[in-house]
Design a protein around this motif. Structure first.
Motif, PDB file in Angstrom:
ATOM      1  N   THR A 193       0.828  -1.207   0.000  1.00  0.00           N
ATOM      2  CA  THR A 193       0.000   0.000   0.000  1.00  0.00           C
ATOM      3  C   THR A 193       0.863   1.257   0.000  1.00  0.00           C
ATOM      4  O   THR A 193       0.590   2.210  -0.739  1.00  0.00           O
ATOM      5  CB  THR A 193      -0.923  -0.004   1.218  1.00  0.00           C
ATOM      6  N   VAL A 194       1.898   1.269   0.829  1.00  0.00           N
ATOM      7  CA  VAL A 194       2.790   2.432   0.886  1.00  0.00           C
ATOM      8  C   VAL A 194       3.533   2.594  -0.427  1.00  0.00           C
ATOM      9  O   VAL A 194       3.650   3.707  -0.973  1.00  0.00           O
ATOM     10  CB  VAL A 194       3.769   2.293   2.067  1.00  0.00           C
ATOM     11  N   TRP A 195       4.042   1.502  -0.971  1.00  0.00           N
ATOM     12  CA  TRP A 195       4.789   1.565  -2.232  1.00  0.00           C
ATOM     13  C   TRP A 195       3.925   2.091  -3.373  1.00  0.00           C
ATOM     14  O   TRP A 195       4.391   2.883  -4.197  1.00  0.00           O
ATOM     15  CB  TRP A 195       5.314   0.170  -2.565  1.00  0.00           C
ATOM     16  N   LYS A 196       2.665   1.679  -3.405  1.00  0.00           N
ATOM     17  CA  LYS A 196       1.788   2.110  -4.491  1.00  0.00           C
ATOM     18  C   LYS A 196       1.313   3.552  -4.310  1.00  0.00           C
ATOM     19  O   LYS A 196       1.045   4.254  -5.283  1.00  0.00           O
ATOM     20  CB  LYS A 196       0.582   1.178  -4.594  1.00  0.00           C
ATOM     21  N   GLY A 197       1.207   4.010  -3.064  1.00  0.00           N
ATOM     22  CA  GLY A 197       0.694   5.361  -2.827  1.00  0.00           C
ATOM     23  C   GLY A 197       1.746   6.450  -2.800  1.00  0.00           C
ATOM     24  O   GLY A 197       1.397   7.631  -2.753  1.00  0.00           O
ATOM     25  N   LEU A 198       3.017   6.088  -2.803  1.00  0.00           N
ATOM     26  CA  LEU A 198       4.079   7.097  -2.721  1.00  0.00           C
ATOM     27  C   LEU A 198       3.983   8.118  -3.852  1.00  0.00           C
ATOM     28  O   LEU A 198       4.056   9.324  -3.617  1.00  0.00           O
ATOM     29  CB  LEU A 198       5.448   6.417  -2.741  1.00  0.00           C
ATOM     30  N   GLY A 199       3.840   7.647  -5.077  1.00  0.00           N
ATOM     31  CA  GLY A 199       3.825   8.552  -6.222  1.00  0.00           C
ATOM     32  C   GLY A 199       2.631   9.483  -6.222  1.00  0.00           C
ATOM     33  O   GLY A 199       2.742  10.657  -6.596  1.00  0.00           O
ATOM     34  N   TYR A 200       1.481   8.983  -5.803  1.00  0.00           N
ATOM     35  CA  TYR A 200       0.260   9.811  -5.798  1.00  0.00           C
ATOM     36  C   TYR A 200       0.403  10.986  -4.833  1.00  0.00           C
ATOM     37  O   TYR A 200       0.156  12.143  -5.192  1.00  0.00           O
ATOM     38  CB  TYR A 200      -0.932   8.939  -5.428  1.00  0.00           C
ATOM     39  N   TYR A 201       0.803  10.701  -3.609  1.00  0.00           N
ATOM     40  CA  TYR A 201       0.941  11.775  -2.626  1.00  0.00           C
ATOM     41  C   TYR A 201       2.170  12.620  -2.900  1.00  0.00           C
ATOM     42  O   TYR A 201       2.236  13.778  -2.463  1.00  0.00           O
ATOM     43  CB  TYR A 201       0.985  11.177  -1.222  1.00  0.00           C
ATOM     44  N   MET A 202       3.151  12.085  -3.617  1.00  0.00           N
ATOM     45  CA  MET A 202       4.300  12.888  -4.026  1.00  0.00           C
ATOM     46  C   MET A 202       3.861  14.036  -4.922  1.00  0.00           C
ATOM     47  O   MET A 202       4.344  15.172  -4.779  1.00  0.00           O
ATOM     48  CB  MET A 202       5.316  12.003  -4.760  1.00  0.00           C
ATOM     49  N   ILE A 203       2.937  13.776  -5.840  1.00  0.00           N
ATOM     50  CA  ILE A 203       2.444  14.827  -6.730  1.00  0.00           C
ATOM     51  C   ILE A 203       1.732  15.912  -5.925  1.00  0.00           C
ATOM     52  O   ILE A 203       1.873  17.116  -6.201  1.00  0.00           O
ATOM     53  CB  ILE A 203       1.497  14.223  -7.781  1.00  0.00           C
ATOM     54  N   ILE A 204       0.969  15.518  -4.917  1.00  0.00           N
ATOM     55  CA  ILE A 204       0.280  16.506  -4.077  1.00  0.00           C
ATOM     56  C   ILE A 204       1.289  17.384  -3.345  1.00  0.00           C
ATOM     57  O   ILE A 204       1.141  18.613  -3.269  1.00  0.00           O
ATOM     58  CB  ILE A 204      -0.658  15.797  -3.085  1.00  0.00           C
ATOM     59  N   TYR A 205       2.345  16.761  -2.828  1.00  0.00           N
ATOM     60  CA  TYR A 205       3.367  17.540  -2.125  1.00  0.00           C
ATOM     61  C   TYR A 205       4.161  18.430  -3.076  1.00  0.00           C
ATOM     62  O   TYR A 205       4.589  19.529  -2.689  1.00  0.00           O
ATOM     63  CB  TYR A 205       4.314  16.598  -1.383  1.00  0.00           C
ATOM     64  N   LEU A 206       4.379  17.976  -4.299  1.00  0.00           N
ATOM     65  CA  LEU A 206       5.090  18.814  -5.265  1.00  0.00           C
ATOM     66  C   LEU A 206       4.335  20.102  -5.539  1.00  0.00           C
ATOM     67  O   LEU A 206       4.941  21.180  -5.663  1.00  0.00           O
ATOM     68  CB  LEU A 206       5.302  18.039  -6.568  1.00  0.00           C
ATOM     69  N   ALA A 207       3.009  20.013  -5.635  1.00  0.00           N
ATOM     70  CA  ALA A 207       2.206  21.222  -5.840  1.00  0.00           C
ATOM     71  C   ALA A 207       2.301  22.156  -4.637  1.00  0.00           C
ATOM     72  O   ALA A 207       2.322  23.384  -4.793  1.00  0.00           O
ATOM     73  CB  ALA A 207       0.747  20.825  -6.090  1.00  0.00           C
ATOM     74  N   ALA A 208       2.368  21.578  -3.436  1.00  0.00           N
ATOM     75  CA  ALA A 208       2.484  22.419  -2.239  1.00  0.00           C
ATOM     76  C   ALA A 208       3.869  23.043  -2.119  1.00  0.00           C
ATOM     77  O   ALA A 208       4.008  24.219  -1.742  1.00  0.00           O
ATOM     78  CB  ALA A 208       2.169  21.593  -0.995  1.00  0.00           C
ATOM     79  N   LEU A 209       4.905  22.283  -2.435  1.00  0.00           N
ATOM     80  CA  LEU A 209       6.263  22.812  -2.343  1.00  0.00           C
ATOM     81  C   LEU A 209       6.529  23.913  -3.363  1.00  0.00           C
ATOM     82  O   LEU A 209       7.371  24.791  -3.129  1.00  0.00           O
ATOM     83  CB  LEU A 209       7.280  21.681  -2.542  1.00  0.00           C
ATOM     84  N   ALA A 210       5.825  23.874  -4.480  1.00  0.00           N
ATOM     85  CA  ALA A 210       6.014  24.922  -5.492  1.00  0.00           C
ATOM     86  C   ALA A 210       5.550  26.287  -4.988  1.00  0.00           C
ATOM     87  O   ALA A 210       5.971  27.324  -5.525  1.00  0.00           O
ATOM     88  CB  ALA A 210       5.263  24.552  -6.770  1.00  0.00           C
ATOM     89  N   ASN A 211       4.680  26.314  -3.975  1.00  0.00           N
ATOM     90  CA  ASN A 211       4.173  27.578  -3.430  1.00  0.00           C
ATOM     91  C   ASN A 211       4.965  28.080  -2.233  1.00  0.00           C
ATOM     92  O   ASN A 211       4.608  29.102  -1.641  1.00  0.00           O
ATOM     93  CB  ASN A 211       2.704  27.406  -3.027  1.00  0.00           C
ATOM     94  N   VAL A 212       6.005  27.354  -1.834  1.00  0.00           N
ATOM     95  CA  VAL A 212       6.846  27.797  -0.716  1.00  0.00           C
ATOM     96  C   VAL A 212       7.850  28.829  -1.235  1.00  0.00           C
ATOM     97  O   VAL A 212       8.641  28.525  -2.138  1.00  0.00           O
ATOM     98  CB  VAL A 212       7.578  26.607  -0.070  1.00  0.00           C
ATOM     99  N   PRO A 213       7.853  30.042  -0.713  1.00  0.00           N
ATOM    100  CA  PRO A 213       8.798  31.057  -1.227  1.00  0.00           C
ATOM    101  C   PRO A 213      10.246  30.645  -1.003  1.00  0.00           C
ATOM    102  O   PRO A 213      10.621  30.169   0.075  1.00  0.00           O
ATOM    103  CB  PRO A 213       8.449  32.306  -0.397  1.00  0.00           C
ATOM    104  N   ARG A 214      11.061  30.837  -2.024  1.00  0.00           N
ATOM    105  CA  ARG A 214      12.470  30.508  -1.924  1.00  0.00           C
ATOM    106  C   ARG A 214      13.187  31.430  -0.932  1.00  0.00           C
ATOM    107  O   ARG A 214      14.204  31.063  -0.338  1.00  0.00           O
ATOM    108  CB  ARG A 214      13.123  30.618  -3.309  1.00  0.00           C
ATOM    109  N   GLU A 215      12.627  32.625  -0.736  1.00  0.00           N
ATOM    110  CA  GLU A 215      13.258  33.573   0.169  1.00  0.00           C
ATOM    111  C   GLU A 215      13.306  33.060   1.606  1.00  0.00           C
ATOM    112  O   GLU A 215      14.221  33.399   2.370  1.00  0.00           O
ATOM    113  CB  GLU A 215      12.523  34.921   0.130  1.00  0.00           C
TER     114      GLU A 215
END
Length: 323
Positions: A193-215
């Motif tokens: 279950t963890v192995w199969k769900g890693l990629g799905y939740y990774m995409i969700i986190y990528l969208a959130a990390l893109a909004n974190v200011p680099r500053e």
């Protein structure tokens, strides 16, 4: 008579050429062209297909299950109203408590991993390095793969004569009963279950990390914060709402797990049925020509109540942190 009629006529502007020109119509008078009045029912016409799908495939089955939970209906036999008899039977059903235990353990084992590991993976693939696109696709591949195919691959790998046991024998550890031991089987299903769900939740986190200011990271680095400190002081607070969302989604999915355990443990739920989950119990009790639809519906109602409670618990914990 002619003079009176001429004096009552509409005034006209006589140009030098002798042609009459009418005065322009005052603004705001006369019918407007190109604008149609919207009917009050127009929005409902657009929403009707979606509402029909929700009503047929979600609302009606839910109400039907809720009604069947208080009856002794069977697959081909319509029963009578029995009140809370099905829920009283659940209290004394050993298999129900086994299923509740396994489903709860599944949540405790899967949710923390699916909250933390995809975040670390997203931070890794977020970096712009050569070949990172290949790794992003590779990590997401299990998400689009069929759960049946994934389950069969892991069964072949974890079988007594599979690849994993062959490697363990090669290093001198010995074979392990991944599919025969009660707790190893449950742990193996959690791993899938963890192995199969890693990629799905990774995409969700990528969208959130893109909004974190680099500053923020640059300011923390100037203050002398290392990578670990920046992770806990900058990254985690910035994506905390996303972590709550992932925790809610993964907890509901983990409590309702079926395919992974069913494929790896079989229809019997492992040795002596000790790895049966609640959803597997619903399938076992409520299917077949003599399936107890009423009793299976009662178990389904319990699953629904527990999943709603899990979501409320996660949301309440998030509100306490905000306070």
């Amino acid at each position: 008579m002619k003079s009176t009629t001429a004096s009552q006529a509409a005034p006209t502007d006589i140009s030098t050429t002798g042609t009459a020109r009418k005065e322009p119509r005052p603004a705001g008078r006369g019918p407007r062209r190109g604008i149609r009045r919207q009917l009050p029912t127009s929005p409902w016409l657009f929403a009707a297909p979606g509402l029909a799908i929700v009503g047929i495939f979600i609302l009606y089955p839910f109400l039907s299950t809720l009604n069947n939970a208080f009856t002794d209906n069977r697959t081909l036999i319509e029963g009578d109203y029995v009140g809370f008899a099905n829920f009283q039977e659940l209290w004394h059903d050993e298999m129900f408590w086994i299923g509740l235990r396994n489903s709860t353990l599944y949540v405790l084992g899967v949710v923390p991993a699916l909250v933390v590991l995809p975040l670390l993976l997203a931070m890794l693939v977020q970096k712009h390095i050569p070949g990172i696109t290949f790794f992003r696709s590779a990590f997401y591949t299990p998400v689009v793969a069929s759960i049946v195919v994934v389950g069969l691959i892991w069964v072949w790998m974890l079988d007594e004569r599979g690849l994993v046991n062959a490697l363990l024998e090669a290093v001198g550890v010995g074979k392990a009963g991944f599919l025969s031991d009660q707790w190893l089987l449950l742990l193996s299903a959690m791993t899938v279950t963890v192995w199969k769900g890693l990629g799905y939740y990774m995409i969700i986190y990528l969208a959130a990390l893109a909004n974190v200011p680099r500053e923020l990271h640059e300011a923390a680095a100037v203050d002398g914060a290392g990578a670990v400190r920046r992770f806990f002081s900058v990254t985690v607070p910035a994506v905390r709402s996303t972590m709550v969302l992932v925790a809610a989604l993964s907890s509901v999915a983990a409590f309702k797990v079926f395919s992974e355990v069913y494929l790896m443990a079989g229809p019997t739920g492992g040795p002596a049925g000790e790895d049966t989950t609640l959803v597997m119990l619903v399938q076992r009790v409520g299917t077949g020509l003599t399936g107890r639809v009423g009793y299976a519906s009662a178990i389904s109602v319990v699953v629904f109540v527990v999943t709603v409670a899990l979501m409320l618990l996660v949301l309440r914990a998030d509100r306490k942190e905000d306070a």
